[in-house]
Design a protein around this motif. Structure first.
Motif, mmCIF file in Angstrom:
data_model
loop_
_atom_site.group_PDB
_atom_site.id
_atom_site.type_symbol
_atom_site.label_atom_id
_atom_site.label_comp_id
_atom_site.label_asym_id
_atom_site.label_seq_id
_atom_site.Cartn_x
_atom_site.Cartn_y
_atom_site.Cartn_z
ATOM 1 N N ASP A 94 -9.262 7.808 -6.460
ATOM 2 C CA ASP A 94 -9.274 6.819 -5.277
ATOM 3 C C ASP A 94 -10.253 6.132 -5.357
ATOM 4 O O ASP A 94 -11.064 6.752 -4.515
ATOM 5 N N GLU B 158 1.162 -1.349 0.131
ATOM 6 C CA GLU B 158 0.375 0.068 0.363
ATOM 7 C C GLU B 158 0.820 1.602 -0.368
ATOM 8 O O GLU B 158 0.800 2.188 -0.908
ATOM 9 N N VAL C 192 0.787 4.193 -2.823
ATOM 10 C CA VAL C 192 1.055 5.226 -3.076
ATOM 11 C C VAL C 192 2.163 6.244 -3.521
ATOM 12 O O VAL C 192 1.988 7.568 -4.203
ATOM 13 N N HIS D 86 -5.600 6.120 2.449
ATOM 14 C CA HIS D 86 -4.903 6.019 1.013
ATOM 15 C C HIS D 86 -5.558 8.121 0.310
ATOM 16 O O HIS D 86 -3.792 8.663 0.371
#
Length: 191
Positions: free
Chosen positions: A17, A4, A8, A25
């Protein structure tokens, strides 16, 4: 999770998103100056996103909503899960190019397919039935003795995703592999 954070870091330009959830995020991207639009299907979660400081929140089902011009479309936390089935994946892959600016990328995470029986199914016979993809899972959520309606959630392995992506005109690159079959993929459209 490491993938993750890496996802990003891979985001560039204007970011969408999809299925933002509580917004970890979106908020991480905003904190480093990225312009982010968070799309969330639940009205309650969209309100939570706004309360947590997300600057641009749209409450909508991403399978039916679209806006063009994003450089990165981000779908994490089993991001393709809401498409439900492989047929739903094919519909989404046909729809998704409308989101992207020229040269844009779609970043999705996924996991190996794991068979699950549909709720309240008799235990007779093989599961999944012959010819059915094992990653088309049935999910039932429950809380305080209340059980929600069953719904489909797709868990798609990278090889299956690659086959469907290629047929839909996408190029797929697995950019991160984690444990237990988890992975991060980048999908782009050939120029």
């Amino acid at each position: 999770m490491d993938f993750e954070r890496y996802a990003v870091e891979l985001c560039r330009g204007r970011v969408l998103d999809l299925g933002a959830g509580a917004g970890p995020h979106t908020l991480a991207l905003q904190s480093v100056g990225r312009r982010v639009v968070a799309v969330e299907g639940s009205a309650d979660i969209a309100r939570l996103l706004r309360a947590r400081g997300a600057a641009h929140v749209v409450q909508a089902d991403f399978r039916h909503w679209w806006r063009p011009g994003f450089d990165t479309v981000l779908m994490l936390m089993n991001g393709l899960g809401p498409v439900g089935t492989l047929a739903g994946l094919d519909r989404f892959l046909a729809h998704a190019p409308r989101f992207l600016a020229p040269g844009g990328q779609l970043l999705v995470d996924g996991a190996e397919a794991a068979p699950s029986r549909p709720p309240a199914t008799a235990s007779s016979g093989a599961w999944p039935p012959p010819g059915e993809y094992p990653g088309e899972a049935w999910i039932e959520l429950s809380h305080a003795g209340r059980v929600g309606r069953p719904f489909r959630e797709l868990y798609v392995d990278p090889e299956t995703l690659a086959r469907h992506a290629t047929r839909a005109g996408w190029r797929l690159e697995v950019v991160f592999e984690g444990g237990d079959g988890a992975y991060l993929a980048r999908l782009t459209r050939p120029s």
